[in-house]
Design an enzyme around this catalytic site. Structure first.
Site, PDB file in Angstrom:
ATOM      1  N   CYS A 157       0.864  -1.178   0.641  1.00  0.00           N
ATOM      2  CA  CYS A 157      -0.146   0.143   0.141  1.00  0.00           C
ATOM      3  C   CYS A 157       0.901   1.054   0.271  1.00  0.00           C
ATOM      4  CB  CYS A 157      -0.632   0.146   0.724  1.00  0.00           C
ATOM      5  SG  CYS A 157      -1.941  -0.696   0.651  1.00  0.00           S
TER       6      CYS A 157
HETATM    7  N1  COA Z   1     -20.498  -8.265   7.786  1.00  0.00           N
HETATM    8  C1  COA Z   1     -20.778  -8.950   9.275  1.00  0.00           C
HETATM    9  N2  COA Z   1     -19.884  -9.060   9.806  1.00  0.00           N
HETATM   10  C2  COA Z   1     -19.101  -8.858   9.629  1.00  0.00           C
HETATM   11  C3  COA Z   1     -18.243  -9.222   9.042  1.00  0.00           C
HETATM   12  C4  COA Z   1     -19.801  -8.720   8.019  1.00  0.00           C
HETATM   13  N3  COA Z   1     -19.041  -8.493   6.378  1.00  0.00           N
HETATM   14  N4  COA Z   1     -17.064  -9.149   9.321  1.00  0.00           N
HETATM   15  C5  COA Z   1     -16.799  -9.035  10.272  1.00  0.00           C
HETATM   16  N5  COA Z   1     -18.263  -9.141  10.146  1.00  0.00           N
HETATM   17  C6  COA Z   1     -18.678  -9.239  12.406  1.00  0.00           C
HETATM   18  C7  COA Z   1     -16.586 -10.403  12.264  1.00  0.00           C
HETATM   19  O1  COA Z   1     -17.453 -11.830  12.862  1.00  0.00           O
HETATM   20  C8  COA Z   1     -17.001  -9.495  14.228  1.00  0.00           C
HETATM   21  O2  COA Z   1     -17.747 -10.420  14.872  1.00  0.00           O
HETATM   22  P1  COA Z   1     -17.909 -10.496  17.006  1.00  0.00           P
HETATM   23  O3  COA Z   1     -17.509  -9.515  17.373  1.00  0.00           O
HETATM   24  O4  COA Z   1     -18.591 -11.632  16.915  1.00  0.00           O
HETATM   25  O5  COA Z   1     -16.775 -11.086  16.442  1.00  0.00           O
HETATM   26  C9  COA Z   1     -17.177  -8.508  14.149  1.00  0.00           C
HETATM   27  O6  COA Z   1     -17.989  -8.664  12.924  1.00  0.00           O
HETATM   28  C10 COA Z   1     -16.371  -7.313  14.107  1.00  0.00           C
HETATM   29  O7  COA Z   1     -15.058  -8.011  13.102  1.00  0.00           O
HETATM   30  P2  COA Z   1     -13.263  -7.778  12.918  1.00  0.00           P
HETATM   31  O8  COA Z   1     -13.587  -8.144  12.322  1.00  0.00           O
HETATM   32  O9  COA Z   1     -13.273  -7.523  14.699  1.00  0.00           O
HETATM   33  O10 COA Z   1     -14.232  -5.674  12.501  1.00  0.00           O
HETATM   34  P3  COA Z   1     -13.224  -4.456  12.628  1.00  0.00           P
HETATM   35  O11 COA Z   1     -14.213  -3.169  13.007  1.00  0.00           O
HETATM   36  O12 COA Z   1     -11.846  -5.092  13.264  1.00  0.00           O
HETATM   37  O13 COA Z   1     -13.766  -3.524  11.390  1.00  0.00           O
HETATM   38  C11 COA Z   1     -11.722  -3.728   9.679  1.00  0.00           C
HETATM   39  C12 COA Z   1     -12.874  -4.233  10.416  1.00  0.00           C
HETATM   40  C13 COA Z   1     -10.656  -4.387   8.412  1.00  0.00           C
HETATM   41  C14 COA Z   1     -12.415  -3.044   8.960  1.00  0.00           C
HETATM   42  C15 COA Z   1     -10.660  -3.131  10.125  1.00  0.00           C
HETATM   43  O14 COA Z   1     -10.298  -3.931  11.235  1.00  0.00           O
HETATM   44  C16 COA Z   1      -9.855  -2.284   9.489  1.00  0.00           C
HETATM   45  O15 COA Z   1     -10.329  -1.558   8.885  1.00  0.00           O
HETATM   46  N6  COA Z   1      -8.627  -2.763   9.894  1.00  0.00           N
HETATM   47  C17 COA Z   1      -7.575  -2.191   9.060  1.00  0.00           C
HETATM   48  C18 COA Z   1      -6.968  -1.380   8.204  1.00  0.00           C
HETATM   49  C19 COA Z   1      -7.234  -2.677   6.610  1.00  0.00           C
HETATM   50  O16 COA Z   1      -8.416  -2.260   6.357  1.00  0.00           O
HETATM   51  N7  COA Z   1      -5.900  -2.440   5.903  1.00  0.00           N
HETATM   52  C20 COA Z   1      -5.990  -3.173   4.565  1.00  0.00           C
HETATM   53  C21 COA Z   1      -5.190  -3.312   4.491  1.00  0.00           C
HETATM   54  S1  COA Z   1      -3.150  -1.443   4.290  1.00  0.00           S
END
Ligand code: COA
Length: 375
Positions: A157
């Site tokens: 990235c």
């Molecule tokens: N739809 C519904 N629920 C979902 C889902 C989806 N598509 N994907 C995950 N969930 C659920 C998970 O299973 C989890 O459930 P639980 O609490 O019962 O375990 C819950 O939603 C939260 O999931 P989590 O993965 O912890 O979400 P998050 O708030 O961390 O958001 C990202 C996920 C990827 C958006 C976030 O972590 C992020 O932005 N990370 C880094 C940035 C990035 O994307 N980098 C890419 C490379 S630079």
């Protein structure tokens, strides 16, 4: 006297096809239902986990992403396939990355008032290369009729800012005179569309930037005051696909780690402070107060991530327009994201205005480019 490098043109190629969150979730849920039906016995026996459905509400709340552009939506939205369907190209026609980069390059060249033959350095900086060799950059060099030399580089990235630093340093030193940096990102090819934790994250795009001596700019330009790049090894964003694949015991098997994988929560928690600190020390070394910046053009992965970074760097709530996001329309386009934000939100800059491009991601890696507007 060393040259002062400047950005004199930018270009963005946006694919024609769009996938909305609604379309994406419908396809994923159809895939999950099929998967669960096909594996009903193992799921009932407790030896396999059922696939949970995705939701539009979660995607917007967790990421801020509303849609993404892709080079092929039919394959991605086919629940029996779940990845792009691209035609095989002959070796005699441009590769897809080169074609996308060419469109963006032509726009950037037009903005700078330059022709391909004026370029003597092409850097193709992206998260993935379509083939091992010859370098895609050399193909682009040929397509635009540039002289000099060309090479590919990959810092995931952060590729765009690392590419700009390499080009700016060469223009400054005189080992190249006028550079084209392109970032064709076909993220749909390496995204795991069958994993609901990340299936909404990426989109496709190509960006281009022209870097040349400031005193040769044909119009207004952004002087590259300085750049800073940093890396720190982490396995939290990883893709194990590579040229040794067929030599391994399970060869070309459909393995999860052959596509993008991330520990999203850890990435969020570790990268936000790393990037905020990086930007603040870059500004500090340049004796620039954060409030002197008119704009931050940040990497476009996640809205809350950018909100956190903006708040930390500025020490207050960023005002509207101070750190524009394009991720709601484009999703995460890897290295191209901060360049799209810059290209689409820099026309209002006046003489002396300062802004900073910052990209970050796998590696971990972070790159920042401090710009000052002139003319
Ligand atoms: N739809 C519904 N629920 C979902 C889902 C989806 N598509 N994907 C995950 N969930 C659920 C998970 O299973 C989890 O459930 P639980 O609490 O019962 O375990 C819950 O939603 C939260 O999931 P989590 O993965 O912890 O979400 P998050 O708030 O961390 O958001 C990202 C996920 C990827 C958006 C976030 O972590 C992020 O932005 N990370 C880094 C940035 C990035 O994307 N980098 C890419 C490379 S630079």
């Amino acid at each position: 006297m060393p040259h002062i490098p400047a950005i004199t043109g930018t270009g963005v190629f946006t694919p024609e096809q769009v996938i909305t969150n609604a379309e994406l979730v419908t396809a994923f849920n159809a895939y999950a239902e099929r998967y669960n039906a096909e594996h009903a016995d193992e799921i009932a026996a407790g030896t396999l986990e059922a696939k949970a459905p995705s939701s539009e509400e979660f995607i917007v709340k967790a990421s801020g992403i509303e849609q993404r552009y892709v080079v092929d939506k039919s394959g991605i939205l086919d629940p029996t396939r779940m990845y792009p369907a691209l035609r095989q190209r002959s070796d005699d026609e441009p590769s897809l990355m080169a074609e996308m980069a060419l469109d963006a390059a032509q726009k950037a060249l037009a903005m700078a008032g330059r022709k391909g033959e004026d370029i003597d350095l092409v850097i193709c900086a992206a998260s993935n290369m379509e083939r091992a060799y010859p370098a895609v950059a050399v193909e682009i060099q040929s397509l635009i009729g540039a002289g000099g030399f060309a090479f590919d580089m990959n810092v995931a990235c952060s590729s765009a800012t690392f590419g700009i630093q390499a080009a700016a340093d060469m223009v400054r030193a005189g080992s190249a005179h006028r550079a084209l940096v392109v970032n064709p990102e076909i993220c749909s090819g390496h995204l795991e569309w069958r994993d609901r934790d990340c299936h909404f994250i990426f989109g496709d795009v190509a960006t281009a930037t022209i870097i040349e001596p400031a005193d040769e700019a044909k119009g207004g330009y952004f002087e590259i005051r300085s750049t800073r790049c940093a890396t720190e090894f982490s396995n939290n964003i990883r893709n194990n696909n590579g040229f040794l694949r067929r030599s391994r015991p399970d060869g070309v098997a459909d393995r999860r780690d052959m596509q993008f994988m991330q520990n999203g929560r850890k990435v969020f928690k570790e990268v936000v402070p790393m990037v905020s600190q990086h930007i603040m020390s870059h500004l500090g070394e340049e004796h620039v107060e954060p409030d002197q910046l008119k704009r931050l053009w940040l990497h476009q992965a996640n809205k809350s991530m950018n909100d956190f970074i903006g708040r930390k760097v500025l020490g207050r709530e960023p005002a509207p327009g101070e750190q524009p996001n394009i991720l709601q329309d484009y999703a995460n386009t890897s290295s191209a994201g901060s360049i799209i934000a810059f290209a689409k939100n820099s026309e209002d800059f006046a003489e002396g205005d300062l802004g900073l491009i910052c990209s970050f991601g796998a590696g971990y890696s972070v790159g920042s480019v401090l710009l000052e507007r002139h003319g």
